[in-house]
Design an enzyme around this catalytic site. Structure first.
Site, PDB file in Angstrom:
ATOM      1  N   LYS A  10      24.477-142.813 -17.235  1.00 20.36           N
ATOM      2  CA  LYS A  10      25.891-143.170 -17.409  1.00 20.36           C
ATOM      3  C   LYS A  10      26.799-142.325 -16.512  1.00 20.36           C
ATOM      4  O   LYS A  10      26.383-141.277 -15.999  1.00 20.36           O
ATOM      5  CB  LYS A  10      26.270-143.015 -18.889  1.00 20.36           C
ATOM      6  N   TYR A  50      27.070-154.947 -23.060  1.00 19.08           N
ATOM      7  CA  TYR A  50      27.335-154.466 -24.422  1.00 19.08           C
ATOM      8  C   TYR A  50      27.863-155.589 -25.323  1.00 19.08           C
ATOM      9  O   TYR A  50      28.711-155.331 -26.199  1.00 19.08           O
ATOM     10  CB  TYR A  50      28.335-153.307 -24.375  1.00 19.08           C
ATOM     11  N   ASN A 113      27.326-139.997 -23.550  1.00 16.57           N
ATOM     12  CA  ASN A 113      26.006-139.535 -23.986  1.00 16.57           C
ATOM     13  C   ASN A 113      24.889-139.736 -22.963  1.00 16.57           C
ATOM     14  O   ASN A 113      23.727-139.900 -23.315  1.00 16.57           O
ATOM     15  CB  ASN A 113      25.650-140.143 -25.349  1.00 16.57           C
ATOM     16  N   HIS A 116      21.673-144.763 -21.268  1.00 15.25           N
ATOM     17  CA  HIS A 116      21.465-145.968 -22.081  1.00 15.25           C
ATOM     18  C   HIS A 116      20.010-146.354 -21.933  1.00 15.25           C
ATOM     19  O   HIS A 116      19.443-146.223 -20.847  1.00 15.25           O
ATOM     20  CB  HIS A 116      22.328-147.132 -21.578  1.00 15.25           C
ATOM     21  N   GLU A 127      18.701-157.222 -20.601  1.00 13.02           N
ATOM     22  CA  GLU A 127      19.470-156.214 -19.863  1.00 13.02           C
ATOM     23  C   GLU A 127      18.935-156.022 -18.441  1.00 13.02           C
ATOM     24  O   GLU A 127      19.720-155.845 -17.509  1.00 13.02           O
ATOM     25  CB  GLU A 127      19.422-154.882 -20.627  1.00 13.02           C
TER      26      GLU A 127
HETATM   27  O1  CDP Z   1      23.125-146.164 -26.953  1.00 14.29           O
HETATM   28  P1  CDP Z   1      22.580-146.311 -28.351  1.00 14.29           P
HETATM   29  O2  CDP Z   1      21.690-147.530 -28.522  1.00 14.29           O
HETATM   30  O3  CDP Z   1      21.931-145.039 -28.837  1.00 14.29           O
HETATM   31  O4  CDP Z   1      23.850-146.488 -29.316  1.00 14.29           O
HETATM   32  P2  CDP Z   1      24.647-147.774 -29.814  1.00 14.29           P
HETATM   33  O5  CDP Z   1      24.943-147.568 -31.246  1.00 14.29           O
HETATM   34  O6  CDP Z   1      23.935-149.044 -29.425  1.00 14.29           O
HETATM   35  O7  CDP Z   1      26.025-147.681 -29.037  1.00 14.29           O
HETATM   36  C1  CDP Z   1      26.108-148.017 -27.668  1.00 14.29           C
HETATM   37  C2  CDP Z   1      26.969-146.977 -26.984  1.00 14.29           C
HETATM   38  O8  CDP Z   1      28.312-147.078 -27.447  1.00 14.29           O
HETATM   39  C3  CDP Z   1      26.590-145.526 -27.248  1.00 14.29           C
HETATM   40  O9  CDP Z   1      25.498-145.081 -26.461  1.00 14.29           O
HETATM   41  C4  CDP Z   1      27.882-144.801 -26.946  1.00 14.29           C
HETATM   42  O10 CDP Z   1      28.043-144.555 -25.543  1.00 14.29           O
HETATM   43  C5  CDP Z   1      28.941-145.815 -27.377  1.00 14.29           C
HETATM   44  N1  CDP Z   1      29.518-145.515 -28.690  1.00 14.29           N
HETATM   45  C6  CDP Z   1      30.821-145.026 -28.754  1.00 14.29           C
HETATM   46  O11 CDP Z   1      31.472-144.853 -27.713  1.00 14.29           O
HETATM   47  N2  CDP Z   1      31.378-144.726 -29.970  1.00 14.29           N
HETATM   48  C7  CDP Z   1      30.679-144.926 -31.115  1.00 14.29           C
HETATM   49  N3  CDP Z   1      31.256-144.640 -32.281  1.00 14.29           N
HETATM   50  C8  CDP Z   1      29.373-145.428 -31.063  1.00 14.29           C
HETATM   51  C9  CDP Z   1      28.812-145.709 -29.846  1.00 14.29           C
HETATM   52 MG    MG Z   2      22.143-149.594 -28.537  1.00 17.75          MG
END
Ligand code: CDP
Ligand code: MG
Length: 139
Positions: A10, A50, A113, A116, A127
């Protein structure tokens, strides 16, 4: 089972020059890079990638972050690649990620974070084809 998965380094991690360190984690785990490119996401691309998050309270901030600067997209291939990459990455919130995982070591917040990774076989296929044509993938 041999699988392919989509990984994004990212904008936060790319800007901090963590790309090499992060790729090293995947290569040392025996995963093969079968496609890779540097690009900046557009709002349209972010919404496609997303799709399941569009409309959630954090989506505007997430899309703004993901389109703010260049990132690396790559396809990683190997035995159980989808689950193994998720394990190497650690959980979404770096404060809760296990030491030694990429998010623990290189990420700063739940949004910023570092990486991805696809979360299952269907999302991996979906994806990968958002970012790469068949001719750009080397198996
Ligand atoms: O990336 P991952 O699958 O671990 O998490 P996700 O729950 O699918 O969320 C996708 C991405 O959204 C995360 O990796 C974060 O960068 C972002 N996110 C965010 O900005 N704020 C949140 N409360 C939750 C997720
Ligand atoms: Mg995810």
């Amino acid at each position: 089972m041999i699988e392919s998965t989509l990984v994004l380094i990212k904008p936060d991690a790319f800007a901090k020059h963590y790309t090499g360190d992060i790729i090293k984690r995947y290569e040392e785990a025996g995963l093969q890079i079968s496609a890779m490119k540097l690009l900046q996401m557009t709002p349209q691309l972010a919404a496609k990638h997303y799709a399941e998050h569009v409309g959630r309270e954090y989506y505007e901030g997430l899309a703004s972050f993901m389109t703010s600067a260049p990132l690396i997209a790559m396809v990683l291939r190997g035995e159980d690649a989808i689950e193994r990459v998720r394990q190497l990455d650690g959980v979404t919130d770096p404060a809760k990620a296990v030491p030694g995982t990429i998010r623990h070591d290189f990420a700063e917040s739940t949004r910023h974070n570092a990486v991805h990774a696809s979360d299952g076989p269907e999302s991996a296929v979906r994806e990968i084809h958002i970012f790469f044509n068949e001719t750009e993938i080397y198996i």
